[in-house]
Design a protein around this motif. Structure first.
Motif, PDB file in Angstrom:
ATOM      1  N   ALA A 118     -60.600 -32.084   2.422  1.00 22.52           N
ATOM      2  CA  ALA A 118     -60.235 -33.832   2.277  1.00 22.52           C
ATOM      3  C   ALA A 118     -61.306 -34.363   1.861  1.00 22.52           C
ATOM      4  O   ALA A 118     -60.446 -35.477   1.373  1.00 22.52           O
ATOM      5  CB  ALA A 118     -59.967 -33.649   3.698  1.00 22.52           C
ATOM      6  N   GLN A 119     -62.136 -34.271   1.616  1.00 20.84           N
ATOM      7  CA  GLN A 119     -63.809 -34.849   1.325  1.00 20.84           C
ATOM      8  C   GLN A 119     -62.992 -35.005  -0.401  1.00 20.84           C
ATOM      9  O   GLN A 119     -63.005 -36.740  -0.902  1.00 20.84           O
ATOM     10  CB  GLN A 119     -64.653 -34.560   1.273  1.00 20.84           C
ATOM     11  CG  GLN A 119     -65.325 -35.841   0.552  1.00 20.84           C
ATOM     12  CD  GLN A 119     -65.732 -36.624   2.195  1.00 20.84           C
ATOM     13  OE1 GLN A 119     -66.247 -36.440   2.669  1.00 20.84           O
ATOM     14  NE2 GLN A 119     -65.903 -37.775   1.078  1.00 20.84           N
ATOM     15  N   LEU A 120     -62.337 -34.679  -1.297  1.00 18.25           N
ATOM     16  CA  LEU A 120     -62.271 -34.547  -2.746  1.00 18.25           C
ATOM     17  C   LEU A 120     -60.788 -35.101  -2.704  1.00 18.25           C
ATOM     18  O   LEU A 120     -60.296 -36.328  -3.713  1.00 18.25           O
ATOM     19  CB  LEU A 120     -61.720 -32.870  -3.184  1.00 18.25           C
ATOM     20  CG  LEU A 120     -63.096 -32.270  -2.968  1.00 18.25           C
ATOM     21  CD1 LEU A 120     -63.155 -31.033  -3.701  1.00 18.25           C
ATOM     22  CD2 LEU A 120     -63.721 -32.737  -4.757  1.00 18.25           C
ATOM     23  N   GLY A 121     -60.057 -35.267  -1.997  1.00 24.14           N
ATOM     24  CA  GLY A 121     -58.247 -35.738  -1.537  1.00 24.14           C
ATOM     25  C   GLY A 121     -58.803 -37.385  -1.708  1.00 24.14           C
ATOM     26  O   GLY A 121     -58.252 -38.515  -1.761  1.00 24.14           O
ATOM     27  N   PHE A 122     -59.387 -37.147  -0.232  1.00 23.28           N
ATOM     28  CA  PHE A 122     -59.920 -38.956  -0.131  1.00 23.28           C
ATOM     29  C   PHE A 122     -60.700 -39.029  -1.286  1.00 23.28           C
ATOM     30  O   PHE A 122     -60.609 -41.170  -1.183  1.00 23.28           O
ATOM     31  CB  PHE A 122     -61.082 -38.980   1.579  1.00 23.28           C
ATOM     32  CG  PHE A 122     -61.146 -40.197   1.888  1.00 23.28           C
ATOM     33  CD1 PHE A 122     -60.364 -41.702   2.675  1.00 23.28           C
ATOM     34  CD2 PHE A 122     -62.519 -40.869   1.394  1.00 23.28           C
ATOM     35  CE1 PHE A 122     -60.724 -42.690   2.940  1.00 23.28           C
ATOM     36  CE2 PHE A 122     -62.777 -41.868   1.682  1.00 23.28           C
ATOM     37  CZ  PHE A 122     -62.342 -42.891   2.369  1.00 23.28           C
ATOM     38  N   ASP A 123     -61.548 -38.658  -1.569  1.00 15.02           N
ATOM     39  CA  ASP A 123     -62.298 -39.622  -2.804  1.00 15.02           C
ATOM     40  C   ASP A 123     -61.301 -39.833  -3.717  1.00 15.02           C
ATOM     41  O   ASP A 123     -61.737 -40.717  -4.869  1.00 15.02           O
ATOM     42  CB  ASP A 123     -63.516 -38.746  -3.514  1.00 15.02           C
ATOM     43  CG  ASP A 123     -64.481 -38.060  -2.016  1.00 15.02           C
ATOM     44  OD1 ASP A 123     -65.154 -39.495  -1.435  1.00 15.02           O
ATOM     45  OD2 ASP A 123     -65.487 -37.508  -2.456  1.00 15.02           O
ATOM     46  N   ALA A 124     -60.748 -39.029  -4.310  1.00 10.51           N
ATOM     47  CA  ALA A 124     -59.443 -39.190  -5.916  1.00 10.51           C
ATOM     48  C   ALA A 124     -58.558 -40.584  -5.344  1.00 10.51           C
ATOM     49  O   ALA A 124     -58.843 -41.122  -6.013  1.00 10.51           O
ATOM     50  CB  ALA A 124     -59.011 -38.127  -5.801  1.00 10.51           C
ATOM     51  N   MET A 125     -58.719 -40.326  -4.187  1.00  9.37           N
ATOM     52  CA  MET A 125     -57.741 -41.633  -3.901  1.00  9.37           C
ATOM     53  C   MET A 125     -58.023 -43.071  -3.778  1.00  9.37           C
ATOM     54  O   MET A 125     -57.917 -43.819  -4.577  1.00  9.37           O
ATOM     55  CB  MET A 125     -56.934 -41.301  -2.540  1.00  9.37           C
ATOM     56  CG  MET A 125     -56.550 -42.502  -1.833  1.00  9.37           C
ATOM     57  SD  MET A 125     -56.255 -42.398   0.096  1.00  9.37           S
ATOM     58  CE  MET A 125     -57.883 -43.276   1.041  1.00  9.37           C
ATOM     59  N   MET A 126     -59.401 -43.179  -3.269  1.00 10.82           N
ATOM     60  CA  MET A 126     -59.854 -44.260  -3.267  1.00 10.82           C
ATOM     61  C   MET A 126     -60.302 -44.269  -5.020  1.00 10.82           C
ATOM     62  O   MET A 126     -60.663 -45.758  -5.092  1.00 10.82           O
ATOM     63  CB  MET A 126     -61.769 -43.851  -2.851  1.00 10.82           C
ATOM     64  CG  MET A 126     -61.711 -43.971  -0.795  1.00 10.82           C
ATOM     65  SD  MET A 126     -60.408 -45.279  -0.260  1.00 10.82           S
ATOM     66  CE  MET A 126     -61.834 -46.464  -0.783  1.00 10.82           C
ATOM     67  N   CYS A 127     -60.763 -43.633  -6.052  1.00 12.63           N
ATOM     68  CA  CYS A 127     -61.083 -44.393  -7.348  1.00 12.63           C
ATOM     69  C   CYS A 127     -59.379 -43.966  -8.058  1.00 12.63           C
ATOM     70  O   CYS A 127     -59.879 -44.741  -9.166  1.00 12.63           O
ATOM     71  CB  CYS A 127     -61.455 -42.747  -7.460  1.00 12.63           C
ATOM     72  SG  CYS A 127     -62.986 -42.120  -7.141  1.00 12.63           S
ATOM     73  N   GLY A 128     -58.183 -44.351  -7.906  1.00 18.45           N
ATOM     74  CA  GLY A 128     -57.338 -44.393  -8.158  1.00 18.45           C
ATOM     75  C   GLY A 128     -57.033 -42.864  -8.439  1.00 18.45           C
ATOM     76  O   GLY A 128     -55.574 -43.809  -9.488  1.00 18.45           O
ATOM     77  N   GLU A 129     -57.227 -42.016  -8.706  1.00 25.15           N
ATOM     78  CA  GLU A 129     -56.778 -40.655  -9.463  1.00 25.15           C
ATOM     79  C   GLU A 129     -55.613 -39.566  -9.218  1.00 25.15           C
ATOM     80  O   GLU A 129     -55.385 -40.569  -7.977  1.00 25.15           O
ATOM     81  CB  GLU A 129     -58.034 -40.077  -9.036  1.00 25.15           C
ATOM     82  CG  GLU A 129     -59.982 -39.619  -9.988  1.00 25.15           C
ATOM     83  CD  GLU A 129     -60.516 -38.474  -9.184  1.00 25.15           C
ATOM     84  OE1 GLU A 129     -60.057 -38.091  -9.100  1.00 25.15           O
ATOM     85  OE2 GLU A 129     -61.811 -39.149  -9.336  1.00 25.15           O
ATOM     86  N   GLY A 130     -54.906 -39.524  -9.794  1.00 26.69           N
ATOM     87  CA  GLY A 130     -53.479 -39.837 -10.080  1.00 26.69           C
ATOM     88  C   GLY A 130     -53.255 -38.442  -9.291  1.00 26.69           C
ATOM     89  O   GLY A 130     -52.680 -37.725  -8.480  1.00 26.69           O
ATOM     90  N   ASP A 131     -54.324 -37.381  -9.664  1.00 24.83           N
ATOM     91  CA  ASP A 131     -54.142 -35.945  -8.577  1.00 24.83           C
ATOM     92  C   ASP A 131     -55.766 -35.420  -8.311  1.00 24.83           C
ATOM     93  O   ASP A 131     -56.702 -35.951  -9.384  1.00 24.83           O
ATOM     94  CB  ASP A 131     -53.221 -34.750  -9.363  1.00 24.83           C
ATOM     95  CG  ASP A 131     -53.515 -34.522 -10.829  1.00 24.83           C
ATOM     96  OD1 ASP A 131     -54.252 -33.611 -10.924  1.00 24.83           O
ATOM     97  OD2 ASP A 131     -53.340 -35.419 -11.689  1.00 24.83           O
ATOM     98  N   VAL A 132     -55.454 -34.513  -7.458  1.00 27.82           N
ATOM     99  CA  VAL A 132     -56.888 -33.391  -7.736  1.00 27.82           C
ATOM    100  C   VAL A 132     -56.258 -32.153  -7.258  1.00 27.82           C
ATOM    101  O   VAL A 132     -56.001 -31.720  -6.352  1.00 27.82           O
ATOM    102  CB  VAL A 132     -57.730 -34.062  -6.284  1.00 27.82           C
ATOM    103  CG1 VAL A 132     -57.443 -34.850  -5.493  1.00 27.82           C
ATOM    104  CG2 VAL A 132     -59.102 -33.186  -7.007  1.00 27.82           C
ATOM    105  N   VAL A 133     -56.860 -30.722  -7.562  1.00 27.36           N
ATOM    106  CA  VAL A 133     -56.081 -29.674  -7.330  1.00 27.36           C
ATOM    107  C   VAL A 133     -58.273 -29.178  -6.932  1.00 27.36           C
ATOM    108  O   VAL A 133     -59.444 -29.505  -7.921  1.00 27.36           O
ATOM    109  CB  VAL A 133     -56.069 -28.608  -8.147  1.00 27.36           C
ATOM    110  CG1 VAL A 133     -55.842 -27.167  -8.028  1.00 27.36           C
ATOM    111  CG2 VAL A 133     -54.588 -29.433  -9.070  1.00 27.36           C
TER     112      VAL A 133
END
Length: 261
Positions: free
Chosen positions: A211-226
């Motif tokens: 969840a933390q990886l996903g949240f951080d990616a969202m906050m940074c505006g990244e397109g995806d995170v595996v």
């Protein structure tokens, strides 16, 4: 004041990745509207309120338009700064052995309900030209899911949809991120009746870390995170390995009775 905080909606937030995503939002100072189809959403809210943010709950069936409408109405017109569309449902066993109503519930929850929610909240974000959307896909979407066929297909849809929507919103200030975890330590495999499978019995990723990886990616505006290096390898391999081979490999993980004693 409460109304000065950012506001996030998190679905599937009673347990697992959804609850951990809600925790990430709370720690970052978001007020929350959380939803699930079970009473445990109230217990989750008690935990989240300890962070000092406002937490409202909706127990509703997000597989239906009525359930999504009920969630949106609970926002009471407050602008949504972040939508974390995490609600999902799994189902194991051979497709022809599954109860069709249960198989359809997977599609209605993972695909139809998610699309409708993103359409409703996404339009509001588009009008304001502001907002973040996180959609929980899966690395399962890269693989034909023998003995998990409907679930994997639903996640393939979400993965694809996330990238397409992101491109459509490229010139706006609305971002779309797809979180693509692998097998994660949640209630998923119990609820999907997959505890007797190899993947159900195997060691899994920590839901909080995912969840933390996903949240951080969202906050940074990244397109995806595996999440997880093994999952990154698997997702990369899926681009070059024939689909028939992938389906055969998945059978070894998801066929009932494959769990090692």
């Amino acid at each position: 004041m409460t109304d000065q905080r950012s506001f996030a909606i998190v679905t599937g937030a009673s347990t697992g990745i959804g609850l951990e995503l809600a925790r990430c939002c709370a720690k970052a100072g978001f007020d929350l509207l959380i939803a699930a189809d079970e009473p445990a959403i109230e217990t989750a809210a008690i935990d989240l309120r300890a962070s000092g943010v406002s937490v409202e709950t909706v127990q509703t069936d997000l597989a239906t338009e009525e359930g999504v409408n009920r969630l949106c109405e609970a926002a009471k017109g407050r602008p949504v700064d972040a939508l974390l569309a995490n609600a999902g449902r799994g189902l194991g066993h051979s497709f022809l052995d599954q109860n069709f109503a249960e198989a359809r519930k997977v599609v209605d929850t993972n695909v139809v309900g998610t699309l409708y929610l993103v359409h409703r909240i996404g339009n509001e974000m588009s009008r304001r030209n502001s907002g973040r959307i996180l959609i929980t896909g899966s690395i399962a979407g890269f693989t034909p899911g023998s003995f998990q066929a409907v679930y994997n297909a639903s996640k393939a849809f979400l993965n694809s949809f996330s990238f397409a929507l992101r491109e459509e919103l490229r010139d706006s200030a609305v971002t779309v991120t797809c979180l693509m975890p692998g097998a994660t330590e949640t209630d998923f495999f119990r609820r999907a009746d997959m505890l007797d499978t190899a993947v159900g019995a195997a060691e899994k990723d920590d839901a909080g870390e995912v969840a933390q990886l996903g949240f951080d990616a969202m906050m940074c505006g990244e397109g995806d995170v595996v999440t997880g290096w093994k999952n990154k390898v698997m997702s990369a391999a899926a681009n070059v390995v024939p689909s028939g081979t992938l389906a055969s490999q998945h059978r070894k993980m998801a066929e009932p009775g494959t769990a090692k004693s």
